[in-house]
Design a protein around this motif. Structure first.
Motif, mmCIF file in Angstrom:
data_model
loop_
_atom_site.group_PDB
_atom_site.id
_atom_site.type_symbol
_atom_site.label_atom_id
_atom_site.label_comp_id
_atom_site.label_asym_id
_atom_site.label_seq_id
_atom_site.Cartn_x
_atom_site.Cartn_y
_atom_site.Cartn_z
ATOM 1 N N ASP A 174 -3.359 11.500 3.444
ATOM 2 C CA ASP A 174 -4.308 11.649 2.141
ATOM 3 C C ASP A 174 -4.226 10.851 1.133
ATOM 4 N N SER A 175 -2.852 10.396 0.735
ATOM 5 C CA SER A 175 -2.637 9.560 -0.266
ATOM 6 C C SER A 175 -3.499 8.113 -0.074
ATOM 7 N N LEU A 176 -3.724 7.616 1.199
ATOM 8 C CA LEU A 176 -4.322 6.352 1.424
ATOM 9 C C LEU A 176 -5.887 6.504 0.795
ATOM 10 N N LYS B 24 9.188 12.770 -2.171
ATOM 11 C CA LYS B 24 9.629 11.216 -2.731
ATOM 12 C C LYS B 24 9.762 10.382 -1.521
ATOM 13 N N THR B 25 9.040 9.326 -1.514
ATOM 14 C CA THR B 25 9.285 8.303 -0.420
ATOM 15 C C THR B 25 9.861 7.086 -0.563
ATOM 16 N N ALA C 83 2.836 6.082 -3.452
ATOM 17 C CA ALA C 83 4.196 6.491 -3.864
ATOM 18 C C ALA C 83 3.941 7.457 -5.046
ATOM 19 N N HIS C 84 3.357 7.034 -6.098
ATOM 20 C CA HIS C 84 3.196 7.852 -7.308
ATOM 21 C C HIS C 84 2.729 9.240 -6.958
ATOM 22 N N ILE D 275 0.930 -1.181 -0.108
ATOM 23 C CA ILE D 275 0.031 0.031 -0.038
ATOM 24 C C ILE D 275 0.971 1.242 0.006
ATOM 25 N N VAL D 276 2.237 1.150 0.729
ATOM 26 C CA VAL D 276 3.189 2.238 0.673
ATOM 27 C C VAL D 276 3.426 2.525 -0.701
ATOM 28 N N ASP D 277 3.812 1.385 -1.763
ATOM 29 C CA ASP D 277 4.019 1.565 -2.947
ATOM 30 C C ASP D 277 3.037 2.170 -3.785
#
Length: 269
Positions: free
Chosen positions: A247-249, A61-62, A52-53, A47-49
């Motif tokens: 927010d990305s999730l 950048k993670t 990432a975009h 999920i982190v991956d």
């Protein structure tokens, strides 16, 4: 007079050089994306991956840092080895903070949760479990409480009515099947299935083991009380980068990937 002019000119030159130097550093930094390290474990690393975009499009950048269990990822945030972590629910975080005198926080909005269930490689229903069945359960206080509450709801045990939470094995006042509970780390309960009659396990660990998540015999009915999200040190809780991680999730492409790829492991709020 000449001496005074010389001093003034010298000061101007020094200031010019200093300003030019600092400006060049600032310019270099402004062109360099903010970099953050994220600790994760198991399926949460995927999920982190996924995010990432989306995060990169917002200037961050993670770098994910894989670790083998939930406790280690929290220690890594607490000691500053990484900037954030994904891999625990909020109540386990509170338990960790109390036990380690830490001050970590989960960033809102909370995106999703995951459940726990009773699984078995040998039996298909509660009625099949023999008297004296051996069942693995999590050994940390927070998840022990969660597991025992689920087993009481299923009718396998009765817990002390004088308590409403923080149950331990000592709070079992009736155990008609004479179940023997084997305590172990939450990451190990699934691997114990071949040797025991059953195990209480997180959906995430079942998925990581390549087993069918929906093959549980019983499952919890209060998973929404255990949200999962990004964890940071409290002093970073209001930083813009921390808000972007959270927010990305919830971003549509990330949410779709989670729901499509994990087949019921995570339930969005």
């Amino acid at each position: 007079m000449k001496k005074f002019i010389y001093i003034v000119v010298s000061i101007v030159i020094v200031l010019f050089i200093s300003d030019h130097y600092l400006g060049s550093i600032k310019g270099a930094d402004s062109n360099k994306p903010l970099q953050k390290q994220i600790a994760c474990s198991g399926v949460l690393c995927d999920i982190v991956d996924f995010g990432a975009h989306w995060i990169a499009e917002h200037g961050i950048k993670t770098e994910r840092v894989y670790m083998d269990n939930a406790v280690n990822i929290l220690h890594a945030v607490n000691d500053g080895s990484v900037d954030a972590a994904l891999g625990v629910h909020e109540k386990f975080l509170a338990y960790f903070n109390k036990k380690n005198n830490a001050n970590l926080v989960m960033i809102k909005p909370y995106p999703f949760t995951t459940g726990i269930g009773l699984y078995s490689d040998k039996y298909h229903s509660l009625a099949d479990f023999p008297v004296g069945a051996k069942i693995a359960t999590m050994n940390d206080a927070m998840n022990m409480d969660r597991a025992l509450a689920m087993l009481q709801q299923a009718g396998l045990i009765v817990l002390d009515a004088n308590k409403k939470s923080n149950y331990s094995l000592l709070d079992i006042i009736d155990n008609p099947r004479k179940i023997v509970f084997i305590e172990m780390d939450q990451t190990q309960t699934v691997s114990a299935l071949p040797d025991l009659d059953g195990a209480v396990a997180f959906f995430t660990h079942i998925y990581n083991a390549g087993k069918a998540v929906n093959s549980y015999i019983v499952r919890d009915n209060d998973a929404e009380q255990f949200p999962i999200g990004y964890v940071v040190n409290s002093q970073n809780a209001k930083q813009q980068w921390a808000k972007l991680l959270a927010d990305s999730l919830c971003a549509k492409p990330v949410r779709q990937s989670v729901q499509n790829d994990f087949n019921g492991v995570f339930e969005y709020y």
